[in-house]
Scaffold this motif. Sequence first.
Motif, PDB file in Angstrom:
ATOM      1  N   LEU A 283       0.824  -1.206   0.000  1.00  0.00           N
ATOM      2  CA  LEU A 283       0.000   0.000   0.000  1.00  0.00           C
ATOM      3  C   LEU A 283       0.861   1.261   0.000  1.00  0.00           C
ATOM      4  O   LEU A 283       0.557   2.240  -0.696  1.00  0.00           O
ATOM      5  CB  LEU A 283      -0.919   0.012   1.232  1.00  0.00           C
ATOM      6  N   ILE A 284       1.952   1.226   0.780  1.00  0.00           N
ATOM      7  CA  ILE A 284       2.843   2.395   0.834  1.00  0.00           C
ATOM      8  C   ILE A 284       3.625   2.537  -0.465  1.00  0.00           C
ATOM      9  O   ILE A 284       3.768   3.647  -1.006  1.00  0.00           O
ATOM     10  CB  ILE A 284       3.794   2.276   2.046  1.00  0.00           C
ATOM     11  N   THR A 285       4.117   1.440  -0.984  1.00  0.00           N
ATOM     12  CA  THR A 285       4.883   1.475  -2.247  1.00  0.00           C
ATOM     13  C   THR A 285       4.017   1.984  -3.397  1.00  0.00           C
ATOM     14  O   THR A 285       4.490   2.715  -4.284  1.00  0.00           O
ATOM     15  CB  THR A 285       5.416   0.072  -2.577  1.00  0.00           C
ATOM     16  N   ASP A 286       2.739   1.606  -3.384  1.00  0.00           N
ATOM     17  CA  ASP A 286       1.825   1.976  -4.469  1.00  0.00           C
ATOM     18  C   ASP A 286       1.562   3.471  -4.527  1.00  0.00           C
ATOM     19  O   ASP A 286       1.024   3.981  -5.511  1.00  0.00           O
ATOM     20  CB  ASP A 286       0.501   1.219  -4.295  1.00  0.00           C
ATOM     21  N   LYS A 287       1.925   4.196  -3.488  1.00  0.00           N
ATOM     22  CA  LYS A 287       1.729   5.647  -3.475  1.00  0.00           C
ATOM     23  C   LYS A 287       2.769   6.369  -4.348  1.00  0.00           C
ATOM     24  O   LYS A 287       2.632   7.568  -4.626  1.00  0.00           O
ATOM     25  CB  LYS A 287       1.796   6.179  -2.041  1.00  0.00           C
ATOM     26  N   GLY A 288       3.812   5.638  -4.760  1.00  0.00           N
ATOM     27  CA  GLY A 288       4.813   6.233  -5.636  1.00  0.00           C
ATOM     28  C   GLY A 288       4.240   6.524  -7.012  1.00  0.00           C
ATOM     29  O   GLY A 288       3.186   6.019  -7.390  1.00  0.00           O
ATOM     30  N   THR A 289       4.940   7.325  -7.777  1.00  0.00           N
ATOM     31  CA  THR A 289       4.436   7.732  -9.094  1.00  0.00           C
ATOM     32  C   THR A 289       5.098   6.992 -10.247  1.00  0.00           C
ATOM     33  O   THR A 289       4.603   7.011 -11.376  1.00  0.00           O
ATOM     34  CB  THR A 289       4.659   9.248  -9.285  1.00  0.00           C
ATOM     35  N   GLU A 290       6.214   6.338  -9.983  1.00  0.00           N
ATOM     36  CA  GLU A 290       6.912   5.610 -11.041  1.00  0.00           C
ATOM     37  C   GLU A 290       6.241   4.271 -11.318  1.00  0.00           C
ATOM     38  O   GLU A 290       5.689   3.649 -10.398  1.00  0.00           O
ATOM     39  CB  GLU A 290       8.370   5.367 -10.645  1.00  0.00           C
ATOM     40  N   PRO A 291       6.306   3.795 -12.582  1.00  0.00           N
ATOM     41  CA  PRO A 291       5.747   2.472 -12.899  1.00  0.00           C
ATOM     42  C   PRO A 291       6.333   1.372 -12.025  1.00  0.00           C
ATOM     43  O   PRO A 291       5.630   0.431 -11.641  1.00  0.00           O
ATOM     44  CB  PRO A 291       6.139   2.285 -14.373  1.00  0.00           C
ATOM     45  N   SER A 292       7.629   1.498 -11.707  1.00  0.00           N
ATOM     46  CA  SER A 292       8.272   0.471 -10.885  1.00  0.00           C
ATOM     47  C   SER A 292       7.620   0.373  -9.508  1.00  0.00           C
ATOM     48  O   SER A 292       7.578  -0.714  -8.908  1.00  0.00           O
ATOM     49  CB  SER A 292       9.759   0.777 -10.734  1.00  0.00           C
ATOM     50  N   CYS A 293       7.114   1.476  -9.002  1.00  0.00           N
ATOM     51  CA  CYS A 293       6.447   1.472  -7.687  1.00  0.00           C
ATOM     52  C   CYS A 293       5.166   0.634  -7.747  1.00  0.00           C
ATOM     53  O   CYS A 293       4.883  -0.161  -6.841  1.00  0.00           O
ATOM     54  CB  CYS A 293       6.102   2.899  -7.257  1.00  0.00           C
ATOM     55  N   LYS A 348      -5.561  -4.636  -8.057  1.00  0.00           N
ATOM     56  CA  LYS A 348      -4.318  -4.006  -8.502  1.00  0.00           C
ATOM     57  C   LYS A 348      -3.666  -4.782  -9.647  1.00  0.00           C
ATOM     58  O   LYS A 348      -3.019  -4.188 -10.523  1.00  0.00           O
ATOM     59  CB  LYS A 348      -3.342  -3.887  -7.333  1.00  0.00           C
ATOM     60  N   SER A 349      -3.830  -6.094  -9.658  1.00  0.00           N
ATOM     61  CA  SER A 349      -3.278  -6.889 -10.765  1.00  0.00           C
ATOM     62  C   SER A 349      -3.950  -6.515 -12.081  1.00  0.00           C
ATOM     63  O   SER A 349      -3.294  -6.430 -13.135  1.00  0.00           O
ATOM     64  CB  SER A 349      -3.481  -8.389 -10.487  1.00  0.00           C
ATOM     65  N   GLN A 350      -5.258  -6.304 -12.023  1.00  0.00           N
ATOM     66  CA  GLN A 350      -5.985  -5.899 -13.221  1.00  0.00           C
ATOM     67  C   GLN A 350      -5.636  -4.466 -13.618  1.00  0.00           C
ATOM     68  O   GLN A 350      -5.421  -4.158 -14.796  1.00  0.00           O
ATOM     69  CB  GLN A 350      -7.498  -6.019 -12.978  1.00  0.00           C
ATOM     70  N   MET A 351      -5.557  -3.598 -12.628  1.00  0.00           N
ATOM     71  CA  MET A 351      -5.292  -2.185 -12.885  1.00  0.00           C
ATOM     72  C   MET A 351      -3.936  -1.974 -13.552  1.00  0.00           C
ATOM     73  O   MET A 351      -3.785  -1.143 -14.456  1.00  0.00           O
ATOM     74  CB  MET A 351      -5.339  -1.397 -11.560  1.00  0.00           C
ATOM     75  N   TYR A 352      -2.918  -2.746 -13.116  1.00  0.00           N
ATOM     76  CA  TYR A 352      -1.566  -2.554 -13.628  1.00  0.00           C
ATOM     77  C   TYR A 352      -1.112  -3.704 -14.524  1.00  0.00           C
ATOM     78  O   TYR A 352       0.078  -3.932 -14.701  1.00  0.00           O
ATOM     79  CB  TYR A 352      -0.583  -2.390 -12.466  1.00  0.00           C
ATOM     80  N   ALA A 353      -2.084  -4.393 -15.108  1.00  0.00           N
ATOM     81  CA  ALA A 353      -1.738  -5.538 -15.970  1.00  0.00           C
ATOM     82  C   ALA A 353      -0.862  -5.101 -17.141  1.00  0.00           C
ATOM     83  O   ALA A 353       0.077  -5.809 -17.534  1.00  0.00           O
ATOM     84  CB  ALA A 353      -3.013  -6.204 -16.485  1.00  0.00           C
ATOM     85  N   TYR A 354      -1.145  -3.922 -17.685  1.00  0.00           N
ATOM     86  CA  TYR A 354      -0.369  -3.457 -18.836  1.00  0.00           C
ATOM     87  C   TYR A 354       1.076  -3.179 -18.444  1.00  0.00           C
ATOM     88  O   TYR A 354       2.011  -3.402 -19.231  1.00  0.00           O
ATOM     89  CB  TYR A 354      -1.032  -2.198 -19.430  1.00  0.00           C
ATOM     90  N   LEU A 355       1.285  -2.676 -17.216  1.00  0.00           N
ATOM     91  CA  LEU A 355       2.649  -2.420 -16.750  1.00  0.00           C
ATOM     92  C   LEU A 355       3.403  -3.720 -16.523  1.00  0.00           C
ATOM     93  O   LEU A 355       4.588  -3.832 -16.842  1.00  0.00           O
ATOM     94  CB  LEU A 355       2.627  -1.609 -15.452  1.00  0.00           C
ATOM     95  N   LEU A 356       2.690  -4.700 -15.987  1.00  0.00           N
ATOM     96  CA  LEU A 356       3.321  -6.006 -15.741  1.00  0.00           C
ATOM     97  C   LEU A 356       3.741  -6.648 -17.053  1.00  0.00           C
ATOM     98  O   LEU A 356       4.766  -7.327 -17.139  1.00  0.00           O
ATOM     99  CB  LEU A 356       2.352  -6.924 -14.988  1.00  0.00           C
ATOM    100  N   GLU A 357       2.946  -6.409 -18.072  1.00  0.00           N
ATOM    101  CA  GLU A 357       3.247  -6.978 -19.383  1.00  0.00           C
ATOM    102  C   GLU A 357       4.438  -6.275 -20.018  1.00  0.00           C
ATOM    103  O   GLU A 357       5.305  -6.898 -20.642  1.00  0.00           O
ATOM    104  CB  GLU A 357       2.016  -6.847 -20.287  1.00  0.00           C
ATOM    105  N   GLU A 358       4.521  -4.954 -19.825  1.00  0.00           N
ATOM    106  CA  GLU A 358       5.575  -4.174 -20.459  1.00  0.00           C
ATOM    107  C   GLU A 358       6.908  -4.249 -19.710  1.00  0.00           C
ATOM    108  O   GLU A 358       7.975  -4.205 -20.313  1.00  0.00           O
ATOM    109  CB  GLU A 358       5.148  -2.691 -20.552  1.00  0.00           C
TER     110      GLU A 358
END
Length: 412
Positions: A283-293, A348-358
Motif C-alpha cells: 500500500l505504501i509502495t503503491d503511493k509512488g508515481t513511477e511504474p516500478s512502484c 491491482k493486478s488488473q489495474m496494472y496488468a499493462y505495466l506487468l506486461e511491459e
Amino acid sequence: MGCAASMYRVGGNKKPMNIPLVTIFTPSLRIPIDSSFQKPLKGLVPNGLIDRLTYSRNQVALLTNQTDVSGVPELLRVLEDYLSLLVGLTDQELGFRELVEFKWRSLDDGRQEICVADSWFELLSVVHMMAMLTLIQANSKLIPDQTDTSETVESTDKIRCAVDLLVKAAGYLHFCLREILVKLPQDIKMELPLDLQENVIEAAYIQALGQGTEMQLASAVESKNATLSVKRRLACEQLSYFSQAHCCLSTCDNLNGCGKKHLSFLKWKYLEAKAAAYYYHGLITDKGTEPSCHISAVCCFLAAEEILTESKKACLNFCLTVPITRAPVAWGAMKHLNKKIPEIAARKSQMYAYLLEEEKSLEVLPELPEFELSLKAEEYEMADKDGAWDSENWKIPNQTLKMHLTDDEEDD
C-alpha cells in the motif's frame, strides 16, 4: 493448560468439555509435587521456617489443582510469597542449595516427573510457572466466555490488558534466562525437560513480545489515527519476533508433542505477520508515481495473498497437532486482511496488468524494511529474601550427630 493452553482448570484434574480455544499460546505448564523440607533441613533451619516453606509449597500445589483461570492472580500471589522464602535456600553463604530434592510434574504428560536437588532449579520452575500462568491469563482476556467459544473480544481495554500481561510474562521468562539458568551447573542443564531448556524459554519469551505486537497491530487497525506507516512497522516487527522465536525453537533436538505444537504455532503466526507486512508495504509502495512502484506494489499484494493461503494451512496444522485445539475466529488485523488482501491483489493486478506486461524485468519482490523492535519485556525483580533467613535471629536447639542420625532413622 500449557499445550492445553485454554483448559478451564489450571491443574487439569477435570477434562474440559470442549476443545480448548487458543488466541495466545501457552507452551507448557509444570506443577510442584510432594517434596520434603523437614528431613534435609532438620537441625539446620528453625522448625518454624521449615514449616513455612512446606506450607507455602503445598499451597501452590493445592491451588494449582483446585483453581480455574479466575484464580490465577491468587496463585501468582502465593508463588511470590513462596519465592521470598525459597531464595534463602539459594544463598551461597548458608550452604543449603543442594540439600532439598524438588519434584515437579508436567501437565502435558502426567507421567513425566523430574526431581533435582538444587534450589536454583526450584527457582527456575517457580518463575517459569508464573510466566505460563500469566500467558494463560492473557489468553483468557481475549476469550472471556469459555462456554461460547465462537465469541471474540476486540475491545481496546481487553487488548491493552492482554499486552500488559504478555510483557509481564516476557519479563518472567527473560529473568529465567538472565538470572537463573546461568546459575545452574551444566550437568543439571543437560537433564532439564524440554520446556525448561534455554532455547525453548527464549522462544517463549520472544513469542510473548511477538503476540504483544500482534495485539498492538489489532488496535492500530481499529484506530482511525493509525497511519499506514505505523501499521507496516508493527507488522514488520511482529514478523521479526516470530521469525526469531521460530528460529530458536527449531534448533532444539527431539521436540516432543507439545514442542511440535509450539513450533507449528510460531510458523502460523510468522506467516500471518509476513502476509500483513507485505500488504501494508504494498500500500505504501503503491503511493509512488513511477511504474516500478506500482509493479512492486502488485508483487507485494500477490505475495501477501499467497502467504495468507499458506498461513491458513499452517493454522489448520497447528489446531490438529496433538493436543488438538481451536483457533479463534479471525479477529483484529487478520479479520480485516483476510478480506482485503485478496480484493486488493485482484484489483491491482488488473489495474496494472499493462505495466506487468511491459516491464517484466521489474517483477521482483521487494525486501521488507527492518525496524528496531519496540516492545520490551517488563523487567521482573524478584522479592527480597524473607527476613526469617537472618541467621542472627535463629535459635536452633543443640543436636548431637547421634541425635540427628536417630531422627533420620525414625523418619525412614
